[in-house]
Design a protein around this motif. Structure first.
Motif, PDB file in Angstrom:
ATOM      1  N   LEU A  95     -13.276 -46.004  38.801  1.00  0.00           N
ATOM      2  CA  LEU A  95     -13.667 -46.030  37.395  1.00  0.00           C
ATOM      3  C   LEU A  95     -15.188 -46.031  37.239  1.00  0.00           C
ATOM      4  N   LYS A  96     -15.876 -46.759  38.110  1.00  0.00           N
ATOM      5  CA  LYS A  96     -17.346 -46.765  38.055  1.00  0.00           C
ATOM      6  C   LYS A  96     -17.894 -45.375  38.337  1.00  0.00           C
ATOM      7  N   GLN A  97     -17.313 -44.674  39.311  1.00  0.00           N
ATOM      8  CA  GLN A  97     -17.764 -43.316  39.629  1.00  0.00           C
ATOM      9  C   GLN A  97     -17.477 -42.374  38.471  1.00  0.00           C
ATOM     10  N   ALA A  98     -16.289 -42.516  37.861  1.00  0.00           N
ATOM     11  CA  ALA A  98     -15.945 -41.659  36.718  1.00  0.00           C
ATOM     12  C   ALA A  98     -16.895 -41.904  35.550  1.00  0.00           C
ATOM     13  N   LEU A  99     -17.262 -43.164  35.337  1.00  0.00           N
ATOM     14  CA  LEU A  99     -18.210 -43.494  34.266  1.00  0.00           C
ATOM     15  C   LEU A  99     -19.576 -42.878  34.553  1.00  0.00           C
ATOM     16  N   ALA A 100     -20.009 -42.920  35.803  1.00  0.00           N
ATOM     17  CA  ALA A 100     -21.285 -42.300  36.171  1.00  0.00           C
ATOM     18  C   ALA A 100     -21.230 -40.791  35.939  1.00  0.00           C
ATOM     19  N   ASN A 101     -20.095 -40.159  36.272  1.00  0.00           N
ATOM     20  CA  ASN A 101     -19.925 -38.717  36.046  1.00  0.00           C
ATOM     21  C   ASN A 101     -19.962 -38.390  34.553  1.00  0.00           C
ATOM     22  N   ILE A 102     -19.302 -39.206  33.755  1.00  0.00           N
ATOM     23  CA  ILE A 102     -19.282 -38.982  32.302  1.00  0.00           C
ATOM     24  C   ILE A 102     -20.687 -39.105  31.737  1.00  0.00           C
ATOM     25  N   THR A 103     -21.419 -40.104  32.182  1.00  0.00           N
ATOM     26  CA  THR A 103     -22.793 -40.293  31.709  1.00  0.00           C
ATOM     27  C   THR A 103     -23.653 -39.092  32.069  1.00  0.00           C
ATOM     28  N   LEU A 105     -22.606 -35.998  32.615  1.00  0.00           N
ATOM     29  CA  LEU A 105     -22.164 -34.873  31.797  1.00  0.00           C
ATOM     30  C   LEU A 105     -22.685 -34.982  30.361  1.00  0.00           C
ATOM     31  N   GLN A 106     -22.736 -36.189  29.828  1.00  0.00           N
ATOM     32  CA  GLN A 106     -23.264 -36.386  28.482  1.00  0.00           C
ATOM     33  C   GLN A 106     -24.747 -36.020  28.442  1.00  0.00           C
ATOM     34  N   ASP A 107     -25.489 -36.411  29.468  1.00  0.00           N
ATOM     35  CA  ASP A 107     -26.911 -36.053  29.534  1.00  0.00           C
ATOM     36  C   ASP A 107     -27.089 -34.542  29.602  1.00  0.00           C
ATOM     37  N   GLU A 108     -26.296 -33.886  30.440  1.00  0.00           N
ATOM     38  CA  GLU A 108     -26.368 -32.431  30.560  1.00  0.00           C
ATOM     39  C   GLU A 108     -25.987 -31.766  29.235  1.00  0.00           C
ATOM     40  N   ASN A 109     -25.010 -32.316  28.560  1.00  0.00           N
ATOM     41  CA  ASN A 109     -24.567 -31.787  27.267  1.00  0.00           C
ATOM     42  C   ASN A 109     -25.698 -31.864  26.241  1.00  0.00           C
ATOM     43  N   MET A 110     -26.434 -32.977  26.222  1.00  0.00           N
ATOM     44  CA  MET A 110     -27.554 -33.124  25.290  1.00  0.00           C
ATOM     45  C   MET A 110     -28.626 -32.070  25.569  1.00  0.00           C
ATOM     46  N   VAL A 111     -28.909 -31.823  26.849  1.00  0.00           N
ATOM     47  CA  VAL A 111     -29.911 -30.817  27.216  1.00  0.00           C
ATOM     48  C   VAL A 111     -29.443 -29.432  26.760  1.00  0.00           C
ATOM     49  N   LEU A 112     -28.162 -29.128  26.992  1.00  0.00           N
ATOM     50  CA  LEU A 112     -27.622 -27.824  26.586  1.00  0.00           C
ATOM     51  C   LEU A 112     -27.627 -27.654  25.069  1.00  0.00           C
ATOM     52  N   LYS A 113     -27.336 -28.716  24.337  1.00  0.00           N
ATOM     53  CA  LYS A 113     -27.369 -28.639  22.875  1.00  0.00           C
ATOM     54  C   LYS A 113     -28.790 -28.356  22.386  1.00  0.00           C
ATOM     55  N   ALA A 114     -29.770 -29.017  22.979  1.00  0.00           N
ATOM     56  CA  ALA A 114     -31.167 -28.782  22.602  1.00  0.00           C
ATOM     57  C   ALA A 114     -31.560 -27.334  22.893  1.00  0.00           C
ATOM     58  N   GLU A 115     -31.130 -26.811  24.029  1.00  0.00           N
ATOM     59  CA  GLU A 115     -31.420 -25.417  24.376  1.00  0.00           C
ATOM     60  C   GLU A 115     -30.732 -24.471  23.384  1.00  0.00           C
ATOM     61  N   MET A 116     -29.508 -24.792  22.985  1.00  0.00           N
ATOM     62  CA  MET A 116     -28.787 -23.960  22.032  1.00  0.00           C
ATOM     63  C   MET A 116     -29.519 -23.941  20.684  1.00  0.00           C
ATOM     64  N   VAL A 117     -30.000 -25.084  20.230  1.00  0.00           N
ATOM     65  CA  VAL A 117     -30.737 -25.154  18.965  1.00  0.00           C
ATOM     66  C   VAL A 117     -32.007 -24.306  19.058  1.00  0.00           C
ATOM     67  N   ARG A 118     -32.703 -24.399  20.181  1.00  0.00           N
ATOM     68  CA  ARG A 118     -33.932 -23.627  20.373  1.00  0.00           C
ATOM     69  C   ARG A 118     -33.627 -22.131  20.331  1.00  0.00           C
ATOM     70  N   GLN A 119     -32.549 -21.719  20.992  1.00  0.00           N
ATOM     71  CA  GLN A 119     -32.197 -20.300  21.011  1.00  0.00           C
ATOM     72  C   GLN A 119     -31.715 -19.823  19.640  1.00  0.00           C
ATOM     73  N   GLN A 120     -31.037 -20.679  18.885  1.00  0.00           N
ATOM     74  CA  GLN A 120     -30.617 -20.307  17.533  1.00  0.00           C
ATOM     75  C   GLN A 120     -31.830 -20.080  16.636  1.00  0.00           C
ATOM     76  N   GLU A 121     -32.846 -20.942  16.771  1.00  0.00           N
ATOM     77  CA  GLU A 121     -34.075 -20.765  15.998  1.00  0.00           C
ATOM     78  C   GLU A 121     -34.767 -19.463  16.392  1.00  0.00           C
ATOM     79  N   GLN A 122     -34.805 -19.189  17.679  1.00  0.00           N
ATOM     80  CA  GLN A 122     -35.418 -17.955  18.157  1.00  0.00           C
ATOM     81  C   GLN A 122     -34.652 -16.746  17.610  1.00  0.00           C
ATOM     82  N   LEU A 123     -33.325 -16.821  17.596  1.00  0.00           N
ATOM     83  CA  LEU A 123     -32.513 -15.736  17.068  1.00  0.00           C
ATOM     84  C   LEU A 123     -32.800 -15.519  15.575  1.00  0.00           C
TER      85      LEU A 123
END
Length: 175
Positions: A95-103, A105-123
């Motif tokens: 469970l501790k390992q799964a929680l670390a993986n989820i955390t 993935l959440q960090d990576e998701n935030m980075v991807l969302k920021a990149e998506m917003v930047r690309q939408q503005e560029q578009l």
């Protein structure tokens, strides 16, 4: 002691261990509480009857066999608790390992969302630029058409076409 108050809670893996120890000790106490007085009484009765020593000895052996069975059962329960504790500790680690993986993935998701917003503005910026260039092109084509219709002679038209081409090229090259 700070950890011994009424609101202190053991971690879940230690709660299971404590429960196993409490069960094993409870079984051992019950076995001793039941068996010991019986054995002592039978031993006292056997020593009082010197002539029936074989009967007293048989009773003591029977009581000892019951005690051994109870002790063996307590030992089996103890082993079962220990096995359950190992399983719980392994699941806790998973469970501790799964929680670390989820955390992560959440960090990576935030980075991807920021990149998506930047690309939408560029578009949006690129679409706006395209729309402006299309409007400019349409206006220039209308202007060219107007000039063609006003001038019936072909002598001035190539010069106008070259000037329009000079105006359009820088805008189109920026795309």
């Amino acid at each position: 002691m700070a950890g011994c108050g009424p609101h202190y809670q053991l971690p879940p893996d230690r709660q299971a261990w404590t429960l196993c120890v409490a069960v094993a000790l409870g079984v051992a106490v019950v076995v001793l509480a039941v068996s010991l007085p019986t054995v002592l009484c039978q031993w006292a009765a056997g020593s009082a009857m010197v002539g029936n020593s074989s009967v007293g000895l048989a009773q003591m052996e029977k009581a000892l066999a019951v005690t051994n069975q109870s002790l063996a059962e307590a030992h089996r329960q103890w082993d079962s608790c220990r096995e359950q504790l190992v399983v719980l500790e392994r699941k806790g680690s998973e469970l501790k390992q799964a929680l670390a993986n989820i955390t992560q993935l959440q960090d990576e998701n935030m980075v991807l969302k920021a990149e998506m917003v930047r690309q939408q503005e560029q578009l949006r910026d690129l679409q706006s630029s395209r729309d402006k260039l299309q409007l400019q092109n349409r206006l220039l084509q209308e202007q060219l058409q107007d000039m063609k219709s006003q001038h019936s002679g072909g002598s001035r038209l190539p010069a106008v076409s070259l000037s329009l081409l000079a105006l359009l090229l820088p805008g189109m090259l920026c795309l």
